[in-house]
Motif scaffolding. Structure first.
Motif, PDB file in Angstrom:
ATOM      1  N   ILE A 144      -3.945  -4.123   6.835  1.00 48.78           N
ATOM      2  CA  ILE A 144      -2.934  -4.012   5.782  1.00 48.78           C
ATOM      3  C   ILE A 144      -1.552  -3.790   6.388  1.00 48.78           C
ATOM      4  O   ILE A 144      -0.563  -4.409   5.968  1.00 48.78           O
ATOM      5  N   ILE A 145      -1.486  -2.917   7.383  1.00 46.32           N
ATOM      6  CA  ILE A 145      -0.198  -2.665   8.039  1.00 46.32           C
ATOM      7  C   ILE A 145       0.316  -3.942   8.693  1.00 46.32           C
ATOM      8  O   ILE A 145       1.510  -4.270   8.621  1.00 46.32           O
TER       9      ILE A 145
ATOM     10  N   LEU B 208       6.192  -0.066   5.165  1.00 41.62           N
ATOM     11  CA  LEU B 208       4.921   0.412   5.714  1.00 41.62           C
ATOM     12  C   LEU B 208       4.496   1.742   5.114  1.00 41.62           C
ATOM     13  O   LEU B 208       3.313   2.091   5.158  1.00 41.62           O
ATOM     14  N   ALA B 209       5.429   2.490   4.549  1.00 40.34           N
ATOM     15  CA  ALA B 209       5.111   3.840   4.066  1.00 40.34           C
ATOM     16  C   ALA B 209       4.499   3.856   2.672  1.00 40.34           C
ATOM     17  O   ALA B 209       3.996   4.886   2.230  1.00 40.34           O
ATOM     18  N   GLY B 210       4.534   2.734   1.983  1.00 41.91           N
ATOM     19  CA  GLY B 210       3.960   2.721   0.640  1.00 41.91           C
ATOM     20  C   GLY B 210       2.470   3.032   0.672  1.00 41.91           C
ATOM     21  O   GLY B 210       1.760   2.713   1.626  1.00 41.91           O
ATOM     22  N   SER B 211       1.989   3.694  -0.368  1.00 39.95           N
ATOM     23  CA  SER B 211       0.582   4.091  -0.396  1.00 39.95           C
ATOM     24  C   SER B 211      -0.309   2.854  -0.364  1.00 39.95           C
ATOM     25  O   SER B 211       0.046   1.791  -0.865  1.00 39.95           O
TER      26      SER B 211
ATOM     27  N   ILE C 177       0.887   6.092   5.234  1.00 38.81           N
ATOM     28  CA  ILE C 177       1.071   5.899   6.679  1.00 38.81           C
ATOM     29  C   ILE C 177       2.549   6.022   7.017  1.00 38.81           C
ATOM     30  O   ILE C 177       3.387   5.323   6.437  1.00 38.81           O
ATOM     31  N   ASN C 178       2.841   6.947   7.923  1.00 38.93           N
ATOM     32  CA  ASN C 178       4.192   7.023   8.486  1.00 38.93           C
ATOM     33  C   ASN C 178       4.191   6.313   9.834  1.00 38.93           C
ATOM     34  O   ASN C 178       3.158   6.243  10.521  1.00 38.93           O
TER      35      ASN C 178
END
Length: 858
Positions: A494-495, A541-544, A554-555
């Motif tokens: 996903i990332i 990238l930080a979205g749930s 994810i940070n």
């Protein structure tokens, strides 16, 4: 004999005074004006009129007519002019020479020797116009003429043109007079066409005699009248056996020359030789004045070879096409139809350009670049050309072509033979192998090899600025350890997809391994632009994300390197520097980015050295446990003790617990240290409580790695049993950013009765919904908010909001890092429950602990 002496012994003392003139038709001749000149010409032409050519016909009959015209008008005038016109129009060359010098020539003579005007020849010595091989015979003929009017026999000789070429002529010399003096007249007939015809006849005779095809002449009714040696060899009959025999009988099959001519002149037939052998013959027939001539080409071997060739070509797995000079397909085998998707038999007759070919980039191949056009243009064989054919059924096939010229007899423009193999499957396998060699199998992003190759290309361009972003997922190991690698792999996919979507279309996005990603871009030249890109990537990238029903956040930490044109660093060095910058970003906390600076290399080297020293210190038992009290702000009583690790480095001195945790976490030592602290703190605080008769909780931080440890519950229970504590006496402190990804571990701990505290609350994505979902006991406000109390107008509302959320769900709130009385006062006013920090008491040894801290009470 010298031609200068052939004048009857009378010296040439008279020089004509008339000038040359050019008639209106452009032919230069000498105009005769005086009556004696007319008389000379009349005598000359009268004598010539009696000449006969080689066929016995009057050669110059028209000259006699001219004489008669001149006789009727001796003074010349119009009749003389008409006469001269006839001389000029004669196809015979007429030349008069006196004492070896040319004094008169007509237009035909000028044409023979390549002169444009008569003055180019008049005055030349007669031998200058005759080839050296013909001069002796010429002089002999002239010398044989002994009386006026005598003439020589027609004789062949070679003239020499003014340009140096030889011209074959038949010449006849006449002894006459010119202007009252002896002279020689020469009449010449051009033999060039006659010689050519004779040579052609000789060539034809030789050709017939040596031809490999049978040549048969027949009478009008089909009886053989001629039979060349090749006919004897083909049919096995001698010449004497066939003369006068019907041609059909000789060739062993029905044969009518008249019918062959009527059918167009060429037919294919089966003949039989004398021994009964069947012959495949191509018969060509033409009508002659006295019958017919037949050319019978024995094509038996050729037909057999063609049949064998056709069988071979038809059974080939490769497609074969022959494109004729007109561009139309003349031959196509079954494989060509199968590969191109065209129905059997439909290719022949089509223009080759109707087969839609595309190059390796998908662009249509121009007509002038088609295989047939290229081969005709170069005349050379081309091999290994790869094209794509788009079939009528919509399928695309990759072909490897070999093309070469094919020149058939009689062709001035070659046909082109093209063979092609279907390499679609082979190419797909090759592309797949090449792709797999350069791409990450999990995310399908570029791998390290491809990323480094691209980076080498971009930095080699002196006109472009290259930016390298090294991206690492924060705390990703917790996901793998706590939720399993299946979930972790899906998170990486996903990332990867999000990163590819967020980056620019020309940017390279890659995965270097583990949870490390890379973006290489050349679209930015300013640091501000790169910062904006980094912010954009981190937001995307930080979205749930939800994996197997679990919502995760994810940070990412990003290290950035900008290579300006002329930067001498290699691709590997740029990647290393971006990695260093990423580690620097991690020191600022999760979800940060940092630009590379040379000092970072030293910091990393120092951090690596510290990590090695810490490993040695842990092994030697040099890491001690210190305790910091947690105090109730209303009573001043110590309600909990936070156990921390402290390390006195031999060079740097005391390493505070926060830095030590960072070093240990980087080196994966935090789990080992955490387990030791948990066991030691539980035992020591249990004894301290008994000694002082007080009750307080033991607080120990759990690292994210410990939360993912499947033996964690067993370790906690063993620790409690060994220390003589009940679960409610132990509080395990978990970083707020790890709580959302470790909900299962937290729930399991709470079910044992152990208390759970959310550390650094507010530094991550805190919300009331999260507080409701998690079964917590205490939240610890991050020290960054506490530090701003009394200094920032925004800090107080934020802290008040956090406490309001916590109190709404019956949670205890503890303030971390209280350093000033002003901070303590604000916390009192806001209704904070507990506090810890330097103002309350710094971390210290067990003996420094006190049951109560009155100075924190208002």
């Amino acid at each position: 004999m010298d031609p200068d002496d052939l004048d009857g012994g009378t010296p040439d003392t008279h020089r004509p005074s008339d000038q040359d003139s050019s008639p209106a038709n452009g032919t230069a001749t000498r105009t005769v004006g005086e009556p004696d000149r007319h008389a000379s010409l009349v005598r000359l032409l009268t004598e010539l009129s009696a000449e006969r050519d080689h066929r016995g016909e009057p050669a110059l009959a028209f000259l006699g007519k001219g004489y008669r015209l001149l006789e009727q008008n001796p003074d010349g005038g119009a009749l003389g002019t008409q006469y001269l016109t006839m001389v000029e129009a004669s196809p015979y060359g007429i030349c008069v020479h006196q004492r070896g010098k040319v004094v008169f020539v007509n237009s035909a003579t000028m044409r023979f020797v390549g002169a444009k005007v008569s003055t180019e020849i008049i005055g030349m010595h007669i031998t200058d116009l005759v080839d050296s091989g013909s001069q002796d015979a010429l002089l002999a003929r002239i010398g044989s003429l002994d009386s006026p009017g005598s003439f020589s026999d027609p004789t062949e000789m070679t003239l020499r043109t003014l340009q140096g070429y030889g011209v074959a002529v038949e010449s006849q010399a006449v002894l006459t007079t010119w202007e009252g003096k002896p002279a020689y007249q020469v009449i010449m007939r051009d033999l060039t066409m006659q010689k050519a015809a004779e040579a052609g006849l000789r060539f034809q005779a030789a050709l017939v005699g040596h031809a490999s095809d049978a040549i048969i002449a027949t009478s009008p009714d089909g009886l053989v009248t001629s039979w060349n040696p090749a006919a004897e060899a083909v049919y096995g009959h001698d010449l004497g056996q066939v003369i006068g025999v019907p041609v059909a009988e000789v060739v062993g099959a029905p044969m009518s020359p008249r019918q062959v001519v009527a059918a167009g002149g060429v037919v294919q037939a089966t003949h039989f030789s004398a021994d009964g052998t069947a012959l495949a013959v191509r018969v060509s027939a033409a009508e002659m004045f006295d019958g017919y001539v037949l050319l019978c080409a024995d094509e038996t071997a050729q037909r057999r070879a063609e049949a064998e060739f056709a069988t071979v070509v038809e059974t080939l797995d490769e497609g074969v096409l022959v494109v004729g000079p007109s561009g139309r397909i003349e031959l196509a085998n079954s494989a060509a139809h199968r590969i191109s998707g065209v129905p059997a038999g439909s290719l022949v007759g089509l223009e080759s350009r109707t087969l839609r070919l595309h190059d390796e980039h998908g662009a249509p191949v121009p007509v002038e670049d088609l295989p047939s056009a290229r081969v005709r243009r170069s005349g050379k064989v081309e091999t290994g050309r790869v094209v794509q054919v788009r079939r009528r059924d919509g399928e695309h096939r990759w072909l490897s072509l070999t093309s070469g010229p094919l020149m058939a007899p009689g062709q001035s423009v070659p046909s082109v033979l093209t063979s092609f193999a279907d390499i679609t499957e082979r190419r797909a396998i090759s592309e797949r192998l090449a792709y797999e060699a350069t791409h990450d199998p999990l995310t399908r992003l570029a791998n390290r090899t491809l990323a480094l190759n691209r980076l080498r290309l971009t930095i080699a361009d002196p006109a472009r600025t290259t930016t390298v972003m090294f991206i690492d997922l924060d705390k990703f190991k917790i996901i793998n350890d706590s939720l399993g690698h299946t979930v972790g792999d899906q998170v990486l996919r996903i990332i990867g997809d999000r990163l590819r979507a967020a980056a620019g279309p020309s940017d390279l996005v890659g995965r270097l391994g583990g949870d490390e990603f890379l973006v290489i871009t050349t679209g930015y030249t300013e640091a501000a632009e790169v910062r904006a890109l980094a912010d954009h990537l981190q937001r995307c990238l930080a979205g749930s994300l939800t994996v197997h029903g679990r919502e995760l956040h994810i940070n990412t930490s990003i290290g950035i390197v900008i290579a300006e044109p002329g930067d001498t660093r290699s691709a590997d060095e740029l990647l290393e520097d971006a990695d260093l910058a990423m580690y620097q970003a991690k020191t600022f906390g999760p979800g940060r980015y940092a630009f590379y600076a040379p000092i970072m290399r030293k910091r990393v080297q120092d951090r690596f050295a510290l990590e090695q020293d810490l490993r040695n210190a842990v092994a030697d038992g040099l890491v001690e446990t210190v305790y910091q009290p947690v105090v109730d702000l209303r009573t001043g009583e110590m309600v909990a003790v936070k156990a921390k690790s402290r390390w006195d480095h031999p060079v740097r001195g005391a390493i505070d617990p926060t830095e030590l945790a960072e070093i240990a976490d980087d080196g994966d030592l935090l789990t080992v240290i955490g387990a030791e602290v948990l066991a030691k703190a539980a035992g020591e605080i249990s004894r301290w409580r008994a000694d002082h008769g007080v009750h307080c909780n033991v607080n120990v931080s759990l690292s994210v790695r410990q939360l993912g440890d499947p033996t964690l519950l067993q370790v906690v229970q063993t620790t409690l049993d060994d220390a003589g504590l009940v679960p409610q006496d132990l509080s395990l402190d978990v970083d707020e950013t790890a709580l959302k990804d470790a909900a299962d571990a937290v729930d399991a701990l709470r079910k044992t009765g152990v208390r759970v505290t959310a550390e650094r609350f507010g530094a991550g994505y805190s919300s009331l919904a999260q507080l409701c979902r998690l079964d917590l006991n205490v939240i610890e406000i991050d020290r960054s908010f506490v530090a701003d109390l009394g200094r920032s107008s925004d800090a107080e509302p934020i802290v008040a909001g956090i406490m309001a959320m916590a109190h709404a769900v019956d949670l205890v709130v503890v303030a971390e890092g209280v350093e000033t009385a002003q901070q303590l006062q604000v916390l009192h006013e806001l209704g904070c429950d507990w506090a810890k920090g330097p103002l309350v008491a710094p971390p210290g040894p067990l003996e420094d602990l006190k049951p109560a801290y009155a100075h924190v009470v208002r």
